[in-house]
Motif scaffolding. Structure first.
Motif, mmCIF file in Angstrom:
data_model
loop_
_atom_site.group_PDB
_atom_site.id
_atom_site.type_symbol
_atom_site.label_atom_id
_atom_site.label_comp_id
_atom_site.label_asym_id
_atom_site.label_seq_id
_atom_site.Cartn_x
_atom_site.Cartn_y
_atom_site.Cartn_z
ATOM 1 N N LEU A 40 0.854 -1.255 0.152
ATOM 2 C CA LEU A 40 -0.022 -0.156 -0.050
ATOM 3 C C LEU A 40 0.850 1.250 0.077
ATOM 4 N N SER A 41 2.076 1.138 0.810
ATOM 5 C CA SER A 41 2.938 2.270 0.809
ATOM 6 C C SER A 41 3.463 2.610 -0.558
ATOM 7 N N THR A 42 3.912 1.527 -1.488
ATOM 8 C CA THR A 42 4.434 1.768 -2.533
ATOM 9 C C THR A 42 3.397 2.425 -3.601
ATOM 10 N N PHE A 43 1.904 1.985 -3.465
ATOM 11 C CA PHE A 43 1.029 2.371 -4.178
ATOM 12 C C PHE A 43 0.880 3.761 -4.034
ATOM 13 N N TYR A 44 0.966 4.299 -2.795
ATOM 14 C CA TYR A 44 0.572 5.869 -2.622
ATOM 15 C C TYR A 44 1.695 6.802 -3.167
ATOM 16 N N ILE A 45 2.976 6.199 -3.230
ATOM 17 C CA ILE A 45 4.302 6.720 -3.910
ATOM 18 C C ILE A 45 3.987 6.778 -5.329
ATOM 19 N N GLU A 46 3.620 5.719 -5.822
ATOM 20 C CA GLU A 46 3.408 5.544 -7.254
ATOM 21 C C GLU A 46 2.475 6.462 -7.911
ATOM 22 N N LEU A 47 1.288 6.522 -7.090
ATOM 23 C CA LEU A 47 0.117 7.211 -7.333
ATOM 24 C C LEU A 47 0.653 8.945 -7.327
ATOM 25 N N GLU A 48 1.430 9.159 -6.459
ATOM 26 C CA GLU A 48 1.678 10.611 -6.174
ATOM 27 C C GLU A 48 2.643 10.990 -7.368
ATOM 28 N N ASN A 49 3.300 9.968 -7.672
ATOM 29 C CA ASN A 49 4.356 10.228 -8.887
ATOM 30 C C ASN A 49 3.716 10.412 -10.167
ATOM 31 N N ALA A 50 2.733 9.514 -10.414
ATOM 32 C CA ALA A 50 1.878 9.677 -11.488
ATOM 33 C C ALA A 50 0.976 10.923 -11.773
ATOM 34 N N LEU A 51 0.435 11.270 -10.660
ATOM 35 C CA LEU A 51 -0.360 12.667 -10.596
ATOM 36 C C LEU A 51 0.584 13.862 -10.948
ATOM 37 N N GLN A 52 1.695 13.919 -10.062
ATOM 38 C CA GLN A 52 2.806 14.864 -10.310
ATOM 39 C C GLN A 52 2.980 15.060 -11.931
ATOM 40 N N LYS A 53 3.514 13.716 -12.317
ATOM 41 C CA LYS A 53 3.877 13.800 -13.717
ATOM 42 C C LYS A 53 3.053 14.326 -14.620
ATOM 43 N N GLU A 54 1.555 14.010 -14.596
ATOM 44 C CA GLU A 54 0.574 14.328 -15.170
ATOM 45 C C GLU A 54 0.402 15.850 -15.180
ATOM 46 N N LYS A 55 0.595 16.406 -13.784
ATOM 47 C CA LYS A 55 0.494 17.880 -13.560
ATOM 48 C C LYS A 55 1.262 18.801 -14.220
ATOM 49 N N ARG A 56 2.717 18.200 -14.079
ATOM 50 C CA ARG A 56 3.755 18.799 -14.887
ATOM 51 C C ARG A 56 3.568 19.141 -16.462
ATOM 52 N N LEU A 57 3.272 17.588 -16.740
ATOM 53 C CA LEU A 57 2.922 17.563 -18.163
ATOM 54 C C LEU A 57 1.905 18.685 -19.007
ATOM 55 N N LYS A 58 0.830 18.706 -18.064
ATOM 56 C CA LYS A 58 -0.205 19.481 -18.481
ATOM 57 C C LYS A 58 0.167 21.047 -18.497
ATOM 58 N N GLU A 59 1.097 21.293 -17.472
ATOM 59 C CA GLU A 59 1.688 22.804 -17.704
ATOM 60 C C GLU A 59 2.444 22.822 -18.832
ATOM 61 N N GLN A 60 3.243 21.980 -19.272
ATOM 62 C CA GLN A 60 4.062 22.003 -20.344
ATOM 63 C C GLN A 60 3.212 22.233 -21.687
ATOM 64 N N ILE A 61 2.218 21.179 -21.541
ATOM 65 C CA ILE A 61 1.282 21.335 -22.744
ATOM 66 C C ILE A 61 0.502 22.712 -22.903
ATOM 67 N N ALA A 62 0.217 23.292 -21.822
ATOM 68 C CA ALA A 62 -0.339 24.757 -21.834
ATOM 69 C C ALA A 62 0.737 25.620 -22.489
ATOM 70 N N ASP A 63 1.965 25.649 -22.149
ATOM 71 C CA ASP A 63 2.967 26.393 -22.627
ATOM 72 C C ASP A 63 3.061 26.132 -24.010
ATOM 73 N N GLU A 64 3.053 24.990 -24.484
ATOM 74 C CA GLU A 64 3.247 24.665 -25.852
ATOM 75 C C GLU A 64 2.179 25.478 -26.630
ATOM 76 N N GLN A 65 1.077 25.193 -26.012
ATOM 77 C CA GLN A 65 -0.482 25.626 -26.843
ATOM 78 C C GLN A 65 -0.217 27.313 -26.812
ATOM 79 N N ALA A 66 0.305 27.841 -26.120
ATOM 80 C CA ALA A 66 0.501 29.450 -26.136
ATOM 81 C C ALA A 66 1.439 29.646 -27.293
#
Lengths: 257, 93
Positions: A40-66
């Motif tokens: 379960l502890s690994t799950f939380y870490i993995e989930l957090e990593n995935a969410l962080q990655k998605e957030k970071r990528l979405k920011e980069q997508i917004a920059d690219e779109q601009a």
């Protein structure tokens, strides 16, 4: 004490027997299905990593779109300016788009004729002298059109003039030095049909008889040998072994009468 | 002496055994199916965003190239326009 030992032995035996057959499949599952063994502890870490990655990528997508939006706007502005300039040029010259199209079609037509003429030999060109003259007239007519002031049309006309000059260079050139007793012939660069003494002697303007080539060779031996020696010095394994077999475009040959 | 060593060894093995049993039989807390689905979705979303980002980067590069070419062509057109203006003004003199 004895019981502890017995329990341990039995338990390990059972554990060994139960895991022996499944070992391979268990490892297989470990490799392919990490979720089956994820804590379960690994799950939380993995989930957090995935969410962080998605957030970071979405920011980069917004920059690219601009950036893309900005580039599209700049492209569109340039298109507008381009259209404006084009209209202004037409207005200055007092012509329409159709005039430019007509000029381009005329250039294409002349170009096709010139390509045909470039493939002809001197004798055939001599017969079609009128065609060559007509092309010159058409090129000159093009040059005085207002559309000819446009750079791309001007470039194409220059190209036509160069091709026309090449066609003229392939036409028989006989010059008379004094009276009709001595003439000269300039060796030409004819694609697919190399000028040689035999062929030159065969031209009607020269002797009209290829067998008379030795006269030409004797009269021009010095010039031909000099050019041949230069060729021998430059080329280590020359293809031609005799000086009379090799003429170079631009060489001026004397025609003894 | 031998009995003591043997006893300690047996105790150690018992501890190892119990720990192993706990590990293999599920004493460790694991995520449930909905949590695993959540993780799967989060990973898929990140992967999708990554793909979209590379597509956008590609599109931006193409637009930049297009813009550069258009700028060069526009400059040429402006020079030609100036040339035509000069020719016309020379003719009018």
């Amino acid at each position: 004490m004895r019981y502890i030992v017995i329990i341990n032995l039995i338990a390990f035996s059972l554990l060994y027997l139960s895991s022996e057959g499944k070992e391979q499949s268990w490892r297989y599952q470990l490799n392919l299905q990490e979720y089956d063994t994820m804590a379960l502890s690994t799950f939380y870490i993995e989930l957090e990593n995935a969410l962080q990655k998605e957030k970071r990528l979405k920011e980069q997508i917004a920059d690219e779109q601009a950036l893309i939006e900005n580039l599209r706007r700049q492209n569109s502005e340039i298109d507008e300016r381009y259209t404006g300039i084009k209209q202004e040029k037409l207005s200055i010259l007092g012509i329409t788009e159709q005039d430019i199209v007509d000029a381009e079609n005329e250039i294409l037509s002349i170009r096709q004729k010139l390509d045909i003429l470039l493939g002809l030999g001197p004798d055939e060109l001599d017969v079609r002298k009128n065609d060559v003259e007509q092309i010159d007239i058409r090129i000159n007519a093009l040059k005085i059109k207002p559309a000819a002031k446009l750079w791309h049309i001007k470039d194409k006309i220059t190209e036509l003039e160069e091709l026309s000059a090449r066609v003229k260079a392939n036409m028989p050139v006989i010059t008379s030095n004094s009276g009709n007793s001595v003439n000269t012939y300039t060796v030409r660069d004819i694609p697919g049909r190399r000028d040689c003494l035999w062929r030159i002697a065969g031209y009607p303007e020269v002797y009209g008889d290829p067998a008379k080539w030795p006269y030409l060779y004797e009269a021009n031996k010095r010039v031909i040998k000099k050019a041949y020696n230069n060729y021998r010095n430059r080329i280590p394994n020359p293809r031609y072994n005799r000086a009379e077999d090799l003429l170079f475009p631009g060489q001026v040959l004397t025609i003894p009468r | 002496m031998v009995v003591t060593i043997f006893r300690n060894m047996a105790l150690f093995l018992a501890v190892v055994f119990i720990t192993s049993i706990c590990y293999f039989s599920g004493c460790t807390k694991r995520p449930d199916t909905s949590q695993l689905n959540q993780l799967e979705e989060a990973r898929a979303a990140a992967e999708s965003a990554d793909k979209k980002l590379s597509e956008l980067r590609q599109e931006r590069m193409e637009l930049e190239n297009q813009l550069n070419q258009k700028q060069i062509e526009l400059k040429k057109q402006e020079e030609e326009l100036n040339d035509l203006r000069n020719q016309v003004s020379d003719q009018n003199r």
